[in-house]
Write an enzyme that holds these catalytic residues in place. Structure first.
Site, PDB file in Angstrom:
ATOM      1  CD  GLU A   1      -2.046   5.102   2.621  1.00  0.00           C
ATOM      2  OE1 GLU A   1      -3.038   5.776   2.311  1.00  0.00           O
ATOM      3  OE2 GLU A   1      -1.897   3.920   2.240  1.00  0.00           O
TER       4      GLU A   1
ATOM      5  CB  CYS B   1      -1.861   2.153   5.870  1.00  0.00           C
ATOM      6  SG  CYS B   1      -1.487   1.229   4.356  1.00  0.00           S
TER       7      CYS B   1
ATOM      8  CB  CYS C   1      -6.400   0.201   5.007  1.00  0.00           C
ATOM      9  SG  CYS C   1      -4.729  -0.490   5.020  1.00  0.00           S
TER      10      CYS C   1
ATOM     11  CG  HIS D   1      -1.962  -1.027   1.220  1.00  0.00           C
ATOM     12  ND1 HIS D   1      -3.070  -0.943   2.025  1.00  0.00           N
ATOM     13  CD2 HIS D   1      -2.109  -2.181   0.514  1.00  0.00           C
ATOM     14  CE1 HIS D   1      -3.836  -1.995   1.817  1.00  0.00           C
ATOM     15  NE2 HIS D   1      -3.263  -2.763   0.908  1.00  0.00           N
TER      16      HIS D   1
END
Length: 156
Positions: A97, A128, A125, A95
């Site tokens: 981040e 993250c 999320c 992801h």
């Protein structure tokens, strides 16, 4: 004949010692790899940082991945960036981040990012959020949260 055996023993010992002391080739390659320079926005504003995160998002989409981008900012300077690689690398944890935090920690040679903020194209999320929390990121920002950002939280 004895000198030949002695020379052979010395050569064998040097070869064995050399292979034990040698740095693995992947470690040498990794240490020589320079990180590419990070794009620094002209203005040091929330909008400029979010624009850079959006540019990373757009790059991910152009290359066939999910549309997310993030940057890590410390004292007005971008110190890390990431965009999604979930599809392209078949990695469910890649992801934006998370990759931005990893990039910043590597570049700063420090896992404590307590003097950093993250600017992202979306609300992080839970995975993250946890990464931001454990890296001690001060605040995260996106277009839908308050002007001064929000502190990351650990939730299950």
């Amino acid at each position: 004949m004895d000198s030949h055996k002695q020379t052979r023993r010395e050569m064998t010992a040097l070869f064995a010692l050399g292979s034990l002391c040698r740095t693995p080739s992947h470690a040498v390659a990794q240490s020589r790899t320079e990180s590419p320079a990070l794009v620094q926005p002209v203005e040091k504003t929330r909008e400029a940082y979010l624009a850079r995160a959006r540019a990373l998002r757009d790059q991910a989409v152009r290359e066939g991945d999910q549309g997310y981008g993030a940057i890590v900012v410390r004292e007005g300077t971008v110190v890390g960036e990431g965009r999604n690689y979930v599809i392209l690398q078949s990695d469910p944890t890649a992801h934006a981040e998370l990759l931005a935090v990893r990039d910043a920690a590597r570049r700063l040679n420090n896992r404590d990012l307590s003097d950093c903020d993250v600017y992202s194209t979306a609300t992080p999320c839970p995975m993250c959020q946890a990464a931001l929390y454990w890296a001690r990121v001060r605040r995260y920002h996106n277009e839908s949260n308050p002007q001064d950002g929000l502190p990351p939280k650990l939730s299950c």
